[in-house]
Motif scaffolding. Structure first.
Motif, short mmCIF file in Angstrom:
data_model
loop_
_atom_site.label_atom_id
_atom_site.label_comp_id
_atom_site.label_asym_id
_atom_site.label_seq_id
_atom_site.Cartn_x
_atom_site.Cartn_y
_atom_site.Cartn_z
N ALA A 235 0.86 -1.19 0.00
CA ALA A 235 0.00 0.00 0.00
C ALA A 235 0.89 1.23 0.00
O ALA A 235 2.02 1.19 0.48
N GLU A 236 0.40 2.33 -0.55
CA GLU A 236 1.14 3.58 -0.55
C GLU A 236 0.17 4.75 -0.44
O GLU A 236 -0.87 4.78 -1.09
N THR A 237 0.52 5.70 0.41
CA THR A 237 -0.31 6.88 0.63
C THR A 237 0.58 8.11 0.55
O THR A 237 1.67 8.13 1.14
N GLU A 301 0.81 -1.56 9.87
CA GLU A 301 -0.33 -0.68 9.58
C GLU A 301 -0.47 0.39 10.66
O GLU A 301 -0.85 1.53 10.38
#
Length: 524
Positions: A235-237, A301
């Motif tokens: 995941a990448e934000t 997370e």
């Protein structure tokens, strides 16, 4: 009264003389040990330099045919008997066996010589007169005192001390990683056992490999460098608070900051001390005030969310990437690291050589730096690695600050903080055995392309030391890379600029944090 005072003075003088003599004797023993190790390295350097010179002359065709081919010196046991621990000794044939072999060789020589004189036949070759050691194998004393067996090599080909293996880098499940150019992804293939003359070759983590007669020049080309492929993310934000970074191009603020956190729970630091996630949550608050763009890697997370909260209101950009640690070569070597650390004879330095997960985390900063530098999403000229807890001295800071490239930085090198003077005369084993510090590894600074080169060299060095049964955390592996012996055998393509702490030049008095605070510039 005067007589007693004189007597007391004489006693004190004798006692002081004895103490001083004992101290001098101890210093002499220490100096002798250091001198011995230094001279050993120097002798090895001279031998290898002589070998390289003659071999180069042969290649260029300028050497007379009568020029003897020197034997390549070796500082490590040969591939047939790799070391599993620093103090292994290779057993060789006894003196009686050697003498018996000499007698047989001498008899054979004399018979052939007499026959040629008698028959006067030009076609019968006269064998070379045997030396005091067997022609096929000669005994050699290594710098560390271990007896080695050096195989006689052909005159026109540089001997190789290691078998050339195919696909040396293995994933955690012993499958071979193969790069596919079409997708840029990795395909896992199960290794098939192969043999050469009925003898299978074992890889570092148990997979079968094939020994070939490929020339040594091709050995590097067969290394599978995972740094050459972009990592896959879970995941990448990204937080975009700045439209572009053109305003900082060409300035000493054109830096992308890279950091990471991998959760291994609470672990011992030795001396009854421990450290865990809660401590890092406290230290990482400083990243709320860094004005440079930041890239943060993690497998947690929880930390992903915490870091995003810290950076949400910063007038800069931030990218948070969740990644599997198995994606990194630094964790793919964990099975081999575990084997080495499990050896009861291997030095136990908590947690550096007792906790494989900790050691693997320290190496992870280099594939992460390589990934960030290749992508360069913020078009930065420079990159700096900063440990998540590096700025612990200002954890309660509420002042915005930039990280800037120091004016004295050499752009062709990798910047780090010098902890102690150069230790390049020490052997690789000594550096690891006693954790001999040269530089601190909490922060690194470098230009993009220089970092890409350095990270590749670093990985190759770590894998090479693993084959020798030597491993520790990143700062000692870097120290080992730049020893005099390693420089000759494997010349580094990138040098380290070790910043020597200058008292009063930064706000910290701790040498471990000198370079970071040298780069620290508060926003006025």
């Amino acid at each position: 009264m005067v007589k007693k005072a004189r007597t007391l003075g004489v006693c004190l003088f004798i006692t002081g003389s004895l103490i001083f003599a004992a101290y001098q004797l101890n210093q002499l023993k220490f100096a002798n040990n250091v001198y011995t190790e230094t001279n050993t390295d120097h002798l090895y350097s001279q031998q290898l330099t002589s070998y390289e010179q003659v071999m180069n002359q042969i290649i260029e065709g300028s050497t007379n045919k009568a020029t003897p081919i020197p034997k390549q010196p070796s500082s490590q046991p040969i591939a047939e008997k790799p070391e599993s621990i620093p103090n292994d000794v290779i057993q060789v044939e006894t003196t009686e066996q050697t003498q018996q072999f000499d007698r047989q060789q001498s008899t054979s020589y004399n018979q052939a010589k007499n026959q040629r004189i008698k028959e006067n036949t030009k076609g019968t070759p006269v064998p070379k007169k045997p030396t005091s050691q067997p022609a096929a194998e000669k005994l050699a004393q290594s710098p560390n005192g271990a007896i080695q067996v050096a195989t006689k090599a052909p005159a026109k080909q540089k001997p190789t001390s290691q078998p050339v293996v195919e696909n040396p880098t293995q994933s955690l499940n012993n499958a071979i990683k193969v790069e596919t150019k079409a997708t840029g992804k990795q395909v896992l293939q199960s290794p098939s056992p192969q043999t050469v003359a009925g003898k299978p070759i074992e890889s570092l983590n148990g997979a079968k490999q094939v020994e070939t007669n490929t020339p040594k020049k091709q050995e590097k080309a067969q290394l599978s460098i995972t740094d050459d492929i972009e990592l896959s993310y879970l995941a990448e934000t990204e937080i975009k608070n700045v439209a572009n970074f053109d305003q900082w191009k060409g300035t000493n603020r054109s830096i992308t900051v890279i950091t990471a956190f991998f959760d291994i729970g609470n672990y011992s630091r030795g001396g009854g001390k421990s450290r865990g996630p809660d401590k890092y949550k406290q230290w990482m608050r400083v990243f709320s005030w860094i004005q440079n763009p930041v890239i943060f890697y993690t497998d947690s997370e929880e930390f992903e969310k915490i870091f995003l909260d810290f950076r949400r209101n910063v007038t800069s950009n931030t990218k948070v990437i969740r990644i599997s640690r198995d994606e990194l070569w630094s964790f793919q070597i964990k099975p081999r690291v575990t084997e080495i650390y499990a050896d009861p004879k291997y030095p136990k330095i908590v947690p550096y050589t007792t906790l494989p997960d900790y050691a693997c985390i320290t190496h992870s900063k280099f594939p992460l730096i390589a990934d960030a530098a290749k992508r360069n999403i913020y078009s930065s000229k420079y990159f700096t690695w900063v440990d998540i807890g590096y700025f612990r001295e200002i954890e309660n800071n509420t002042i915005k600050f930039w990280m800037e490239v120091p004016a004295e930085f050499d752009k062709t090198k990798i910047g780090a903080t010098r902890i102690f003077g150069t230790r390049h005369s020490a052997s690789v084993k000594t550096i690891v055995r006693i954790s001999m510090n040269w530089i601190g590894a909490g922060i690194f600074l470098g230009e993009r392309n220089v970092f890409l080169t350095f990270t590749k060299d670093y990985k190759e060095s770590v894998l090479r030391f693993l084959k020798q049964g030597i491993h520790s955390v990143e700062q000692y592996m870097i120290g080992a890379m730049y020893t005099k012996v390693e420089r000759i055998a494997h010349p580094p393509r990138v040098e380290i600029q070790d910043f020597k702490p200058v008292r009063g030049k930064t706000m910290t008095t701790d040498p471990w944090f000198y370079l970071g605070f040298l780069m620290y510039k508060e926003v006025k």
